[in-house]
Motif scaffolding. Structure first.
Motif, PDB file in Angstrom:
ATOM      1  N   SER A  43     -18.170 -23.748 -28.298  1.00 49.34           N
ATOM      2  CA  SER A  43     -18.161 -22.970 -27.059  1.00 49.34           C
ATOM      3  C   SER A  43     -16.965 -23.318 -26.183  1.00 49.34           C
ATOM      4  N   GLN A  46     -14.012 -21.502 -27.656  1.00 50.48           N
ATOM      5  CA  GLN A  46     -14.050 -20.065 -27.335  1.00 50.48           C
ATOM      6  C   GLN A  46     -13.778 -19.824 -25.857  1.00 50.48           C
ATOM      7  N   ARG A  47     -14.191 -20.758 -25.015  1.00 50.54           N
ATOM      8  CA  ARG A  47     -13.893 -20.633 -23.588  1.00 50.54           C
ATOM      9  C   ARG A  47     -12.396 -20.707 -23.329  1.00 50.54           C
ATOM     10  N   ASP A  48     -11.735 -21.639 -24.008  1.00 46.47           N
ATOM     11  CA  ASP A  48     -10.323 -21.895 -23.731  1.00 46.47           C
ATOM     12  C   ASP A  48      -9.382 -20.978 -24.485  1.00 46.47           C
ATOM     13  N   ASP A  49      -9.859 -20.313 -25.519  1.00 42.14           N
ATOM     14  CA  ASP A  49      -9.021 -19.379 -26.290  1.00 42.14           C
ATOM     15  C   ASP A  49      -9.767 -18.061 -26.417  1.00 42.14           C
ATOM     16  N   ARG A  50      -9.378 -17.099 -25.634  1.00 43.55           N
ATOM     17  CA  ARG A  50     -10.095 -15.814 -25.591  1.00 43.55           C
ATOM     18  C   ARG A  50     -10.112 -15.115 -26.938  1.00 43.55           C
ATOM     19  N   SER A  51      -9.101 -15.371 -27.776  1.00 45.90           N
ATOM     20  CA  SER A  51      -9.043 -14.701 -29.079  1.00 45.90           C
ATOM     21  C   SER A  51     -10.159 -15.172 -30.015  1.00 45.90           C
ATOM     22  N   ARG A  53     -13.339 -15.624 -29.023  1.00 52.09           N
ATOM     23  CA  ARG A  53     -14.640 -15.164 -28.539  1.00 52.09           C
ATOM     24  C   ARG A  53     -15.196 -14.058 -29.423  1.00 52.09           C
ATOM     25  N   GLY A 158     -17.914 -22.682 -17.285  1.00 55.42           N
ATOM     26  CA  GLY A 158     -17.586 -21.623 -18.232  1.00 55.42           C
ATOM     27  C   GLY A 158     -18.301 -21.730 -19.560  1.00 55.42           C
TER      28      GLY A 158
END
Length: 424
Positions: A43, A46-51, A53, A158
């Motif tokens: 998580s 995914q929070r720190d790298d939008r790609s 998500r 986040g």
């Protein structure tokens, strides 16, 4: 009609199950929260790298440290070998662990926990029990407190987090497991067994694959099946201690309260090597040892603790385990002293490592003195003050980052060596 009694909540929607037009709401006795971050490492990535998500993410290469729910849908699980995980989910994106980011996120989440209630019992970097009894006039019902906690963790850190609420710690943890991912689940006190009994036996604490197989062999598949048996009958199947525990939990007998300020009896760290450990050279294994001891002693000095006993834990390719220990003449937090003992323990276990294949190595320092007491000695030589040197290194790292100073043996090594393990 069978009564439905569990209330499940999400941030945007409140779904209250009804039976015969009655709504079951929280009782003052259901005041224990179990808060558990969802696929924590994944998580954070995914929070720190939008790609990342919405895509299957695996943290860690040789062994899976964490998997996003998108990857879990394909059967990927924590501690699974990286090759097997990629076979199950070829489209998964594998990312290296970033332990500094996870530590920072964990600290931020625990700030929210402690701001919610002073009664917080950490279980690991990503979960804790919270006692919210007595906060009704100030903060509202446990459900309201849990919902607000989830909102704050999402808004301020986040990250998604799941909360289970119940009268006992055991049932609160079960509730959070059932509510995952990203949910809130209340088990009202007057409907506890109706919630618990239909669940599979694996939901009971201490029931792993082997214990479950023993129970299944006797036709025991649900918690209700366990509850129908006497304690002595359960003991004859799984042993006296486990039988006593299962009997109590199947009736939701758990008198433990949330405990804060638990005294830690050891400080440890470990690293799973997976199949890759079978091909590691002596120098590569030594690099793992150096890294683990370095992290342990830094934590000891940071908390002003010293210890006397160095414990080595090894897991082999056949899943067997061994533990070896060595007690030092006096308590210390000096890296070189503890590292010397750790290396000696590994050297003594070298024949077993060569014969069975190493898949996990871990160390712990026990006989902890919380006050950091050390034996004072007269110095009759020019040897440097090792502890002062270690403390100076700690200060440099704290100011300029962990990567600012490192041991030469770790240069160019797998960045995964900086990986912390599950908490003690």
């Amino acid at each position: 009609m069978t009564a439905i009694f569990v209330a499940r909540f999400s941030l945007g929607t409140l779904l209250v199950a009804r039976a015969c037009e009655h709504v079951f709401v929280s009782s003052d006795a259901a005041d224990i929260l179990h808060a558990d971050l969802d696929s924590f490492y994944a998580s954070v990535e995914q929070r720190d790298d939008r790609s990342l998500r919405g895509r299957p993410v695996i943290v860690g290469g040789g062994v899976v440290l964490a998997a996003s729910y998108e990857a879990k849908a394909f059967g990927v699980r924590t501690a699974m070998g990286g090759r097997q995980a990629k076979m199950l989910c070829p489209q998964a994106i594998v990312v290296p662990p970033r332990m500094a980011a996870y530590s920072e996120a964990s600290a931020a989440v625990f700030e929210v926990f402690h701001d919610t209630t002073p009664l917080v019992e950490p279980l690991s970097v990503d979960e804790a029990f919270l006692d919210v009894s007595g906060l009704g006039r100030v903060s509202g019902t446990p459900v309201q407190i849990g919902a607000r906690l989830r909102e704050r963790v999402l808004d301020e850190v986040g990250l998604p987090i799941t909360v289970g609420i119940a009268r006992t710690k055991f049932l609160a943890k079960v509730a959070s497991q059932e509510a995952k991912p990203d949910g809130l689940l209340l088990v009202p006190p007057d409907r506890e067994l109706e919630f618990l009994h239909p669940l599979p036996v694996r939901r009971l604490w201490g029931v792993g694959a082997k214990t479950a197989d023993k129970l299944h062999a006797h036709g025991i598949r649900t918690v209700a099946d366990v509850a129908e048996l006497s304690e002595s009958m359960l003991g004859s199947i799984v042993g006296g201690g486990m039988g006593h525990q299962l009997f109590a939990l199947s009736h939701n007998i758990d008198r433990r309260r949330v405990v804060t300020g638990v005294r830690r009896r050891s400080v440890g760290a470990q690293r799973a090597l997976g199949r890759a450990g079978n091909t590691m050279s002596d120098s590569e294994i030594d690099a793992v040892v150096v890294n683990l001891v370095d992290r342990i002693t830094r934590r000891m000095r940071k908390s002003d603790r010293t210890g006397r006993t160095v414990v080595l834990r090894l897991r082999f390719d056949d899943f067997s385990r061994v533990t070896r220990s060595h007690t030092l003449p006096r308590a210390t937090a000096a890296t070189d002293v503890i590292l010397s003992a750790a290396r000696a323990l590994v050297a003594a276990a070298a024949p077993l490592i060569a014969e069975r294949g190493l898949t996990l190595v871990g160390f712990a320092v026990s006989n902890i003195d919380r006050e950091g007491a050390q034996q004072l000695e007269l110095s009759f030589d020019a040897e440097p003050d090792r502890l002062a040197l270690d403390s100076a290194v700690d200060e440099v790292r704290q100011r300029f980052g962990n990567g600012s100073l490192t041991r030469g043996v770790l240069l160019g090594r797998d960045p995964g060596l900086e990986m912390p393990t599950l908490p003690d």
